[in-house]
Design an enzyme around this catalytic site. Structure first.
Site, short mmCIF file in Angstrom:
data_model
loop_
_atom_site.label_atom_id
_atom_site.label_comp_id
_atom_site.label_asym_id
_atom_site.label_seq_id
_atom_site.Cartn_x
_atom_site.Cartn_y
_atom_site.Cartn_z
N PRO A 21 12.22 11.85 -6.02
CA PRO A 21 11.50 11.91 -4.76
C PRO A 21 10.09 11.33 -4.80
CG PRO A 21 12.60 13.99 -5.18
CD PRO A 21 12.81 13.14 -6.39
N ASN A 22 9.80 10.55 -3.77
CA ASN A 22 8.48 9.97 -3.51
C ASN A 22 8.10 8.81 -4.41
OD1 ASN A 22 7.80 11.74 -1.31
ND2 ASN A 22 7.67 13.36 -2.83
N ARG A 28 1.05 5.84 -2.75
CA ARG A 28 0.85 7.26 -3.00
C ARG A 28 -0.14 7.47 -4.16
NH1 ARG A 28 5.22 10.49 -6.58
NH2 ARG A 28 4.42 12.58 -6.23
N TYR A 72 -1.05 7.12 -9.85
CA TYR A 72 0.18 6.39 -10.14
C TYR A 72 0.00 4.87 -10.17
CZ TYR A 72 2.14 11.00 -9.24
OH TYR A 72 2.42 12.34 -9.29
N ASN A 110 12.99 9.35 -14.22
CA ASN A 110 11.77 10.02 -13.77
C ASN A 110 12.21 10.84 -12.56
OD1 ASN A 110 9.38 10.93 -12.73
ND2 ASN A 110 8.33 8.95 -12.84
N ALA A 143 9.14 15.43 -8.91
CA ALA A 143 8.96 16.88 -8.75
C ALA A 143 10.21 17.67 -9.15
CB ALA A 143 8.57 17.19 -7.31
N GLU A 189 13.39 10.90 -20.63
CA GLU A 189 12.60 11.33 -19.47
C GLU A 189 11.27 10.59 -19.47
OE1 GLU A 189 11.54 15.50 -19.53
OE2 GLU A 189 10.86 15.42 -17.43
N HIS A 245 7.53 10.12 -17.33
CA HIS A 245 6.57 10.44 -16.27
C HIS A 245 5.44 9.43 -16.35
CE1 HIS A 245 8.48 14.11 -14.97
NE2 HIS A 245 8.63 14.43 -16.24
N ARG A 279 -2.29 17.82 -15.93
CA ARG A 279 -2.36 18.10 -14.49
C ARG A 279 -2.05 19.59 -14.24
NH1 ARG A 279 0.96 13.73 -11.35
NH2 ARG A 279 -0.28 14.57 -9.62
N ARG A 292 3.43 21.41 -13.47
CA ARG A 292 3.97 20.14 -13.98
C ARG A 292 4.21 20.17 -15.49
NH1 ARG A 292 3.10 16.67 -9.47
NH2 ARG A 292 1.26 17.33 -8.32
C1 DQA Z 1 5.71 12.28 -11.91
C2 DQA Z 1 4.99 13.60 -12.15
C3 DQA Z 1 5.54 14.70 -11.26
O1 DQA Z 1 4.85 15.92 -11.50
C4 DQA Z 1 5.37 14.33 -9.80
O2 DQA Z 1 5.96 15.30 -8.98
C5 DQA Z 1 5.88 12.97 -9.50
C6 DQA Z 1 5.67 11.89 -10.44
C7 DQA Z 1 5.13 11.14 -12.74
O3 DQA Z 1 5.81 10.13 -12.88
O4 DQA Z 1 4.00 11.23 -13.22
O5 DQA Z 1 6.40 12.73 -8.40
O6 DQA Z 1 7.08 12.44 -12.29
#
Ligand code: DQA
Length: 145
Positions: free
Chosen positions: A10-11, A18, A23, A74, A77, A98, A100, A107, A111
């Protein structure tokens, strides 16, 4: 040619817009282009998927993992609270890394937990978009060996 799934949650379709201070300024399309170039150099095939919908991600993994040698995910959330994602990773059993983009451990507290980490070969955290290409290199080294 080994096929690697690249799954974004998501996102992450909002990369570049964003919170660029966290990011960065590159978009998801920039990321996919860079990863495709690296995959070509490494002799790997990649299949990209991004969704804001947990069920769609579960379906993609279930459908595509049987034809794939590995996965880079990735889960955004969802990494911190999903129940269906760890279950699907357990059920498909392909090696998974995985990623990120941000250093989640620097953070907010929520997280710091990843529900999928125990099911992954390893994590790459906080190295920006480079994390995806580093993960791909790991697969290139380990799938041939
Ligand atoms: C993320 C870190 C997550 O906590 C966050 O919700 C994201 C992006 C990252 O790539 O740093 O959407 O996965």
């Amino acid at each position: 040619m080994a096929r690697i799934l690249i799954v974004n949650g998501p996102n992450l379709d909002r990369l570049g817009i964003r919170q660029p201070e966290i990011y960065g300024h590159k978009t998801l399309q920039d990321l996919e282009r860079e990863v495709s170039d690296t995959a070509r150099d490494l002799g790997l095939q990649v299949a990209f998927f991004q969704s804001n919908d947990e069920a769609a991600i579960v379906d993609f993994i279930r459908n595509e993992a049987p034809n794939s040698s590995g996965m880079i995910i990735n889960a955004a959330a969802l990494s911190h609270y999903s129940q269906s994602l760890p279950e699907v990773l357990k059920s498909v059993g392909i090696p998974t890394i995985e990623v990120h983009i941000s250093n989640v451990f620097a953070r907010e507290e929520f997280r710091h937990t990843s529900v999928i980490a125990p099911l992954c070969v390893g994590q790459i955290v906080g190295l920006g978009l480079d994390g995806y290409r580093l993960a791909l290199r790991w697969f290139a080294d380990h799938l041939r060996g």
